[in-house]
Design a protein around this motif. Structure first.
Motif, PDB file in Angstrom:
ATOM      1  N   SER A  11      34.504  23.177   4.049  1.00 28.29           N
ATOM      2  CA  SER A  11      34.801  23.835   2.778  1.00 28.29           C
ATOM      3  C   SER A  11      33.559  23.869   1.892  1.00 28.29           C
ATOM      4  N   ASP A  12      33.582  24.726   0.889  1.00 26.47           N
ATOM      5  CA  ASP A  12      32.435  24.893   0.003  1.00 26.47           C
ATOM      6  C   ASP A  12      32.123  23.637  -0.801  1.00 26.47           C
ATOM      7  N   ASP A  13      33.102  22.771  -0.988  1.00 25.58           N
ATOM      8  CA  ASP A  13      32.866  21.566  -1.788  1.00 25.58           C
ATOM      9  C   ASP A  13      32.398  20.375  -0.943  1.00 25.58           C
ATOM     10  N   PHE A  14      32.242  20.559   0.358  1.00 25.30           N
ATOM     11  CA  PHE A  14      31.706  19.512   1.218  1.00 25.30           C
ATOM     12  C   PHE A  14      30.200  19.453   1.001  1.00 25.30           C
ATOM     13  N   ILE A  15      29.678  18.281   0.637  1.00 23.12           N
ATOM     14  CA  ILE A  15      28.280  18.153   0.224  1.00 23.12           C
ATOM     15  C   ILE A  15      27.364  18.112   1.447  1.00 23.12           C
ATOM     16  N   LEU A  16      26.362  18.981   1.435  1.00 28.97           N
ATOM     17  CA  LEU A  16      25.404  19.079   2.528  1.00 28.97           C
ATOM     18  C   LEU A  16      24.030  18.683   2.003  1.00 28.97           C
ATOM     19  N   LEU A  17      23.525  17.557   2.492  1.00 27.09           N
ATOM     20  CA  LEU A  17      22.246  17.015   2.043  1.00 27.09           C
ATOM     21  C   LEU A  17      21.266  16.961   3.202  1.00 27.09           C
ATOM     22  N   SER A  18      20.026  17.333   2.933  1.00 21.97           N
ATOM     23  CA  SER A  18      18.984  17.202   3.940  1.00 21.97           C
ATOM     24  C   SER A  18      18.549  15.749   4.055  1.00 21.97           C
ATOM     25  N   GLY A  19      18.271  15.323   5.267  1.00 23.31           N
ATOM     26  CA  GLY A  19      17.673  14.014   5.486  1.00 23.31           C
ATOM     27  C   GLY A  19      16.321  14.138   6.143  1.00 23.31           C
ATOM     28  N   ASP A  20      15.733  15.329   6.032  1.00 24.15           N
ATOM     29  CA  ASP A  20      14.441  15.608   6.667  1.00 24.15           C
ATOM     30  C   ASP A  20      13.540  16.253   5.618  1.00 24.15           C
ATOM     31  N   ASP A  21      12.589  15.495   5.082  1.00 24.42           N
ATOM     32  CA  ASP A  21      11.756  15.993   3.990  1.00 24.42           C
ATOM     33  C   ASP A  21      11.007  17.267   4.354  1.00 24.42           C
ATOM     34  N   ASP A  22      10.558  17.343   5.589  1.00 22.32           N
ATOM     35  CA  ASP A  22       9.741  18.480   6.001  1.00 22.32           C
ATOM     36  C   ASP A  22      10.487  19.810   5.881  1.00 22.32           C
ATOM     37  N   THR A  23      11.821  19.783   5.997  1.00 23.32           N
ATOM     38  CA  THR A  23      12.608  21.020   5.933  1.00 23.32           C
ATOM     39  C   THR A  23      13.586  21.036   4.758  1.00 23.32           C
ATOM     40  N   SER A  24      13.436  20.089   3.829  1.00 17.98           N
ATOM     41  CA  SER A  24      14.425  19.981   2.754  1.00 17.98           C
ATOM     42  C   SER A  24      14.448  21.204   1.839  1.00 17.98           C
ATOM     43  N   PHE A  25      13.284  21.785   1.558  1.00 20.98           N
ATOM     44  CA  PHE A  25      13.261  22.989   0.718  1.00 20.98           C
ATOM     45  C   PHE A  25      14.041  24.120   1.383  1.00 20.98           C
ATOM     46  N   GLU A  26      13.782  24.363   2.656  1.00 21.30           N
ATOM     47  CA  GLU A  26      14.476  25.424   3.376  1.00 21.30           C
ATOM     48  C   GLU A  26      15.969  25.131   3.472  1.00 21.30           C
ATOM     49  N   PHE A  27      16.310  23.865   3.650  1.00 19.56           N
ATOM     50  CA  PHE A  27      17.707  23.437   3.722  1.00 19.56           C
ATOM     51  C   PHE A  27      18.454  23.819   2.449  1.00 19.56           C
ATOM     52  N   ILE A  28      17.858  23.530   1.303  1.00 20.41           N
ATOM     53  CA  ILE A  28      18.488  23.870   0.030  1.00 20.41           C
ATOM     54  C   ILE A  28      18.508  25.384  -0.170  1.00 20.41           C
ATOM     55  N   LYS A  29      17.433  26.040   0.194  1.00 17.51           N
ATOM     56  CA  LYS A  29      17.355  27.496   0.073  1.00 17.51           C
ATOM     57  C   LYS A  29      18.472  28.177   0.860  1.00 17.51           C
ATOM     58  N   GLN A  30      18.847  27.569   1.972  1.00 17.29           N
ATOM     59  CA  GLN A  30      19.875  28.161   2.828  1.00 17.29           C
ATOM     60  C   GLN A  30      21.281  27.612   2.557  1.00 17.29           C
ATOM     61  N   GLY A  31      21.442  26.960   1.410  1.00 16.84           N
ATOM     62  CA  GLY A  31      22.787  26.583   1.001  1.00 16.84           C
ATOM     63  C   GLY A  31      23.070  25.115   0.874  1.00 16.84           C
ATOM     64  N   GLY A  32      22.090  24.267   1.167  1.00 19.42           N
ATOM     65  CA  GLY A  32      22.290  22.829   1.002  1.00 19.42           C
ATOM     66  C   GLY A  32      22.335  22.442  -0.464  1.00 19.42           C
ATOM     67  N   HIS A  33      22.850  21.256  -0.736  1.00 15.92           N
ATOM     68  CA  HIS A  33      23.065  20.814  -2.117  1.00 15.92           C
ATOM     69  C   HIS A  33      22.012  19.841  -2.622  1.00 15.92           C
ATOM     70  N   GLY A  34      21.074  19.455  -1.755  1.00 15.77           N
ATOM     71  CA  GLY A  34      20.054  18.510  -2.176  1.00 15.77           C
ATOM     72  C   GLY A  34      19.469  17.782  -0.986  1.00 15.77           C
ATOM     73  N   THR A  35      18.813  16.655  -1.276  1.00 16.10           N
ATOM     74  CA  THR A  35      18.141  15.909  -0.225  1.00 16.10           C
ATOM     75  C   THR A  35      18.201  14.415  -0.509  1.00 16.10           C
ATOM     76  N   ILE A  36      18.292  13.634   0.553  1.00 13.87           N
ATOM     77  CA  ILE A  36      18.053  12.200   0.481  1.00 13.87           C
ATOM     78  C   ILE A  36      16.673  11.990   1.075  1.00 13.87           C
ATOM     79  N   SER A  37      15.722  11.645   0.223  1.00 19.42           N
ATOM     80  CA  SER A  37      14.309  11.844   0.521  1.00 19.42           C
ATOM     81  C   SER A  37      13.517  10.553   0.614  1.00 19.42           C
ATOM     82  N   VAL A  38      12.637  10.485   1.613  1.00 18.17           N
ATOM     83  CA  VAL A  38      11.630   9.429   1.701  1.00 18.17           C
ATOM     84  C   VAL A  38      10.453   9.756   0.790  1.00 18.17           C
ATOM     85  N   THR A  39      10.042  11.029   0.794  1.00 16.79           N
ATOM     86  CA  THR A  39       8.924  11.457  -0.055  1.00 16.79           C
ATOM     87  C   THR A  39       9.173  11.130  -1.519  1.00 16.79           C
ATOM     88  N   ALA A  40      10.432  11.149  -1.943  1.00 14.42           N
ATOM     89  CA  ALA A  40      10.757  10.867  -3.342  1.00 14.42           C
ATOM     90  C   ALA A  40      10.348   9.461  -3.764  1.00 14.42           C
TER      91      ALA A  40
END
Length: 298
Positions: A178-207
């Protein structure tokens, strides 16, 4: 809930491999000041594999106390034993955490049916929300989109941290949940693209190293300003990759030590501190990104 730039926080330690709580407190403040949206405490980057249960709980409790409700705290609660994951969850639930991050059981290679049974059993033991965590590069077992779709129907399982770096995987999951299921990237190298394609954020090491820049990049990407987000991501691109030239969290800890934010780059055995050659690589990447200044270069 659980969106934006979320740091997979390191667990700072003293030279004798004990948790440095004073420094942990300063790291929490550092992230609050930088605009980080949330903290994952004692996940993979927090050395969950080498913190015994009592210490694991103590670090989570301290992190919640230091955050004091100013930033959400997600507790790493994964284990390759369902019974241990339940024990961790039940022990940590009263500590004031906002939810759990539960990794695919590692080493014992469960079937997809086993994953469903495992995560449903863990989610049933708590009233707090649970994020799934799929990182087959560490766990061997890959949680497939169809399995995620089944688990997404559980009322306590609200999202996933996906560290595959596979954008087709994101597309497949989006079709099944469903649209309310949270999708987070766990890969910093592709996190920007992940969000661009509909992800809701990232759990980041780079941060850990560049929290303000990561928070800005994620915010811009989430609001559709992809050009500005891309500029920041390009600045961080080498950091995204080079932080993993040794097993995580070896390089993030050295980088934080180099920045003067932690007192020691010690990691728990069987991990050891970074090779000198790799220290120099990360130092140059940090200089190039403007995270440290040229005059600071020793």
């Amino acid at each position: 809930m659980f969106k934006g730039s979320i740091v997979a926080l390191v667990t700072p330690m003293t030279d004798d491999q004990q948790v440095d709580y004073q420094t942990l407190k300063s790291l929490v403040e550092y992230h609050i000041d930088a605009g980080t949206d949330g903290i994952v405490s004692v996940g993979t980057t927090g050395e969950s594999a080498t913190l015994p249960v009592d210490e694991h709980i103590k670090v989570i409790k301290a992190t919640v106390e230091y955050a004091a409700g100013r930033i959400f705290v997600i507790a790493g609660s994964g284990a390759n034993s369902t019974a241990e994951a339940i024990e961790l969850s039940q022990e940590m639930a009263p500590l004031g955490i906002d939810g759990f991050l539960s990794v695919v059981p590692y080493y014992n290679k469960p079937q997809q049916r086993g994953l469903i049974a495992h995560f449903e059993t863990v989610a049933d033991c708590t009233d707090l929300p649970v994020l799934l965590y799929n990182v087959p590069g560490r766990t061997v077992t890959d949680m497939l989109p169809e399995t995620v779709a089944v688990l997404a129907k559980h009322d306590k399982i609200i999202g996933i941290k996906d560290a595959t770096g596979d954008m087709q995987r994101l597309a497949d999951m989006r079709k099944l949940v469903s649209d309310d299921f949270i999708l987070l990237s766990g890969d910093d190298d592709t996190s920007f693209e992940f969000i661009k394609q509909g992800g809701h954020g990232t759990i980041s090491v780079t941060a850990n190293i560049a929290p303000k820049l990561m928070a800005q990049m994620v915010s811009l990407a989430r609001t559709g300003d992809f050009e500005a987000a891309q500029r920041i991501n390009d600045r961080l691109a080498k950091l995204h990759t080079q932080l993993f030239i040794e097993p995580n969290p070896v390089m993030p800890k050295w980088a934080l030590y180099r920045m003067g934010l932690i007192k020691s780059d010690i990691v728990r055995l069987p991990l050891v501190t970074a090779e000198l050659a790799n220290q120099k690589i990360i130092e140059q990447v940090m200089l190039d990104a403007g995270i440290i200044k040229i005059e600071e270069n020793a």
